[in-house]
Design a protein around this motif. Sequence first.
Motif, PDB file in Angstrom:
ATOM      1  N   ASN A  88      24.376 -16.906  78.608  1.00 38.47           N
ATOM      2  CA  ASN A  88      25.155 -17.855  79.411  1.00 38.47           C
ATOM      3  C   ASN A  88      25.725 -18.988  78.554  1.00 38.47           C
ATOM      4  OD1 ASN A  88      24.317 -16.237  81.502  1.00 38.47           O
ATOM      5  ND2 ASN A  88      22.717 -17.627  82.182  1.00 38.47           N
ATOM      6  N   GLY A  89      26.255 -18.645  77.394  1.00 38.28           N
ATOM      7  CA  GLY A  89      26.852 -19.640  76.511  1.00 38.28           C
ATOM      8  C   GLY A  89      25.882 -20.279  75.526  1.00 38.28           C
ATOM      9  N   ILE A  90      24.607 -19.920  75.586  1.00 38.42           N
ATOM     10  CA  ILE A  90      23.600 -20.459  74.664  1.00 38.42           C
ATOM     11  C   ILE A  90      23.313 -19.398  73.602  1.00 38.42           C
ATOM     12  CG2 ILE A  90      21.242 -21.323  74.452  1.00 38.42           C
ATOM     13  CD1 ILE A  90      21.395 -22.077  77.426  1.00 38.42           C
ATOM     14  N   ARG A  91      23.534 -19.759  72.320  1.00 48.52           N
ATOM     15  CA  ARG A  91      23.258 -18.814  71.224  1.00 48.52           C
ATOM     16  C   ARG A  91      21.825 -18.984  70.752  1.00 48.52           C
ATOM     17  NH1 ARG A  91      26.292 -16.477  67.088  1.00 48.52           N
ATOM     18  NH2 ARG A  91      25.158 -17.746  65.615  1.00 48.52           N
ATOM     19  N   ILE A  92      21.074 -17.865  70.764  1.00 42.11           N
ATOM     20  CA  ILE A  92      19.668 -17.882  70.360  1.00 42.11           C
ATOM     21  C   ILE A  92      19.425 -16.716  69.430  1.00 42.11           C
ATOM     22  CG2 ILE A  92      17.296 -17.714  71.175  1.00 42.11           C
ATOM     23  CD1 ILE A  92      18.142 -18.966  73.737  1.00 42.11           C
TER      24      ILE A  92
ATOM     25  N   ALA B  44      10.084 -13.418  70.797  1.00 36.22           N
ATOM     26  CA  ALA B  44       8.747 -14.013  70.697  1.00 36.22           C
ATOM     27  C   ALA B  44       8.501 -14.967  71.862  1.00 36.22           C
ATOM     28  CB  ALA B  44       8.592 -14.743  69.370  1.00 36.22           C
ATOM     29  N   PHE B  45       9.524 -15.731  72.238  1.00 32.49           N
ATOM     30  CA  PHE B  45       9.406 -16.628  73.396  1.00 32.49           C
ATOM     31  C   PHE B  45       9.114 -15.842  74.668  1.00 32.49           C
ATOM     32  CE2 PHE B  45      11.847 -18.293  77.053  1.00 32.49           C
ATOM     33  CZ  PHE B  45      11.102 -19.432  77.319  1.00 32.49           C
ATOM     34  N   LEU B  46       9.834 -14.741  74.863  1.00 37.11           N
ATOM     35  CA  LEU B  46       9.611 -13.925  76.053  1.00 37.11           C
ATOM     36  C   LEU B  46       8.211 -13.321  76.058  1.00 37.11           C
ATOM     37  CD1 LEU B  46      13.044 -12.115  76.393  1.00 37.11           C
ATOM     38  CD2 LEU B  46      12.128 -13.893  77.879  1.00 37.11           C
TER      39      LEU B  46
ATOM     40  N   CYS C  35       9.050 -18.796  81.918  1.00 37.33           N
ATOM     41  CA  CYS C  35      10.206 -18.845  81.010  1.00 37.33           C
ATOM     42  C   CYS C  35      11.092 -20.050  81.317  1.00 37.33           C
ATOM     43  CB  CYS C  35      11.025 -17.562  81.119  1.00 37.33           C
ATOM     44  SG  CYS C  35      10.240 -16.093  80.446  1.00 37.33           S
ATOM     45  N   ASN C  36      11.393 -20.240  82.585  1.00 42.99           N
ATOM     46  CA  ASN C  36      12.253 -21.364  82.971  1.00 42.99           C
ATOM     47  C   ASN C  36      11.593 -22.706  82.670  1.00 42.99           C
ATOM     48  OD1 ASN C  36      14.343 -19.729  83.877  1.00 42.99           O
ATOM     49  ND2 ASN C  36      13.496 -19.600  85.940  1.00 42.99           N
ATOM     50  N   GLY C  37      10.288 -22.810  82.870  1.00 42.21           N
ATOM     51  CA  GLY C  37       9.584 -24.066  82.625  1.00 42.21           C
ATOM     52  C   GLY C  37       9.464 -24.422  81.157  1.00 42.21           C
ATOM     53  N   ARG C  38       9.402 -23.416  80.311  1.00 44.02           N
ATOM     54  CA  ARG C  38       9.193 -23.654  78.871  1.00 44.02           C
ATOM     55  C   ARG C  38      10.459 -23.544  78.038  1.00 44.02           C
ATOM     56  NH1 ARG C  38       3.834 -19.854  78.046  1.00 44.02           N
ATOM     57  NH2 ARG C  38       2.348 -21.188  79.138  1.00 44.02           N
ATOM     58  N   PHE C  39      11.572 -23.117  78.636  1.00 41.72           N
ATOM     59  CA  PHE C  39      12.758 -22.815  77.842  1.00 41.72           C
ATOM     60  C   PHE C  39      13.352 -24.035  77.152  1.00 41.72           C
ATOM     61  CE2 PHE C  39      17.289 -22.159  77.162  1.00 41.72           C
ATOM     62  CZ  PHE C  39      17.227 -21.037  76.354  1.00 41.72           C
TER      63      PHE C  39
ATOM     64  N   TYR D  23      14.067 -24.089  73.251  1.00 42.02           N
ATOM     65  CA  TYR D  23      15.420 -24.191  72.718  1.00 42.02           C
ATOM     66  C   TYR D  23      15.551 -25.355  71.738  1.00 42.02           C
ATOM     67  CZ  TYR D  23      20.502 -24.124  72.615  1.00 42.02           C
ATOM     68  OH  TYR D  23      21.808 -24.057  72.201  1.00 42.02           O
ATOM     69  N   ARG D  24      14.885 -26.470  72.023  1.00 47.23           N
ATOM     70  CA  ARG D  24      14.900 -27.618  71.113  1.00 47.23           C
ATOM     71  C   ARG D  24      14.250 -27.236  69.780  1.00 47.23           C
ATOM     72  NH1 ARG D  24      11.314 -31.226  69.620  1.00 47.23           N
ATOM     73  NH2 ARG D  24       9.750 -30.526  71.125  1.00 47.23           N
ATOM     74  N   LEU D  25      13.076 -26.583  69.841  1.00 46.16           N
ATOM     75  CA  LEU D  25      12.379 -26.164  68.622  1.00 46.16           C
ATOM     76  C   LEU D  25      13.153 -25.071  67.888  1.00 46.16           C
ATOM     77  CD1 LEU D  25       8.719 -26.118  69.962  1.00 46.16           C
ATOM     78  CD2 LEU D  25       9.762 -27.818  68.449  1.00 46.16           C
ATOM     79  N   HIS D  26      13.790 -24.186  68.630  1.00 47.98           N
ATOM     80  CA  HIS D  26      14.624 -23.132  68.044  1.00 47.98           C
ATOM     81  C   HIS D  26      15.735 -23.748  67.197  1.00 47.98           C
ATOM     82  CE1 HIS D  26      18.375 -20.761  68.302  1.00 47.98           C
ATOM     83  NE2 HIS D  26      17.589 -19.729  68.071  1.00 47.98           N
ATOM     84  N   ASN D  27      16.432 -24.722  67.760  1.00 48.50           N
ATOM     85  CA  ASN D  27      17.533 -25.357  67.034  1.00 48.50           C
ATOM     86  C   ASN D  27      17.046 -26.098  65.800  1.00 48.50           C
ATOM     87  OD1 ASN D  27      19.409 -24.357  68.812  1.00 48.50           O
ATOM     88  ND2 ASN D  27      19.424 -26.201  70.091  1.00 48.50           N
ATOM     89  N   LEU D  28      15.892 -26.741  65.891  1.00 45.88           N
ATOM     90  CA  LEU D  28      15.319 -27.410  64.712  1.00 45.88           C
ATOM     91  C   LEU D  28      15.009 -26.406  63.611  1.00 45.88           C
ATOM     92  CD1 LEU D  28      12.882 -30.006  66.356  1.00 45.88           C
ATOM     93  CD2 LEU D  28      14.972 -30.500  65.072  1.00 45.88           C
TER      94      LEU D  28
END
Length: 145
Positions: free
Chosen positions: A87-91, A98-100, A116-120, A124-129
Motif C-alpha cells: 500500500n505504498g510502503i516499501r519494506i 521475520a516480522f510476520l 501485526c497491526n499493533g506492532r507494525f 517500520y520505524r526500526l526497519h527504516n533505521l
Amino acid sequence: MNFAGLQKRAKNTEKNDKGKYKKKKRFGKSLANKAPSMLLTIINRKLGYFGEKLTEISTSEAKASQFNHFDGTYTKKTLSQRWNDLNGIRIQRDMYSAFLIMNISDDLKSFDIDKCNGRFENFYRLHNLEVDRLTGKNNLSSIAI
C-alpha cells in the motif's frame, strides 16, 4: 523448510525467452556453505539446556514472504524481488517475513492480524533505521539492501 528439496536439481529441461537452456542448478553449494539445518540443530540443542525447544512453523501454509497483512492477500514473488510494496510502503522482504513470523498465530499456520497491526508502526520505524544503517556500506550480497 525442506532444505533437501532446495538442493535438488530441476528435472525438466527448459529454455528461457531467448532460446537458451536454463541451468538446472539450485542452492546446493550455498546451503552447504551456510548450513541452515545444522544451525537449527545447534540452536535446538542449546535451547534444550534451558528446558526450551525450537518452535517450527509450517512454511508451506504460512507463506511469510508472500503475505500482506494489510489486506490479507498472498502475492507470489520472484526470488530476485527483494522489496515488498505494501500500500505504498516499501519494506525489505526478508525483514517483513521475520516480522510476520514473529506475529504468527497459535496454530503456526497463519498470522495474527491484530498483533501485526499493533506492532507494525514500531517495526517500520526500526526497519527504516536498519536500512539507513546498512545503505552505502560494503554489504554482503546476501543482505539484499
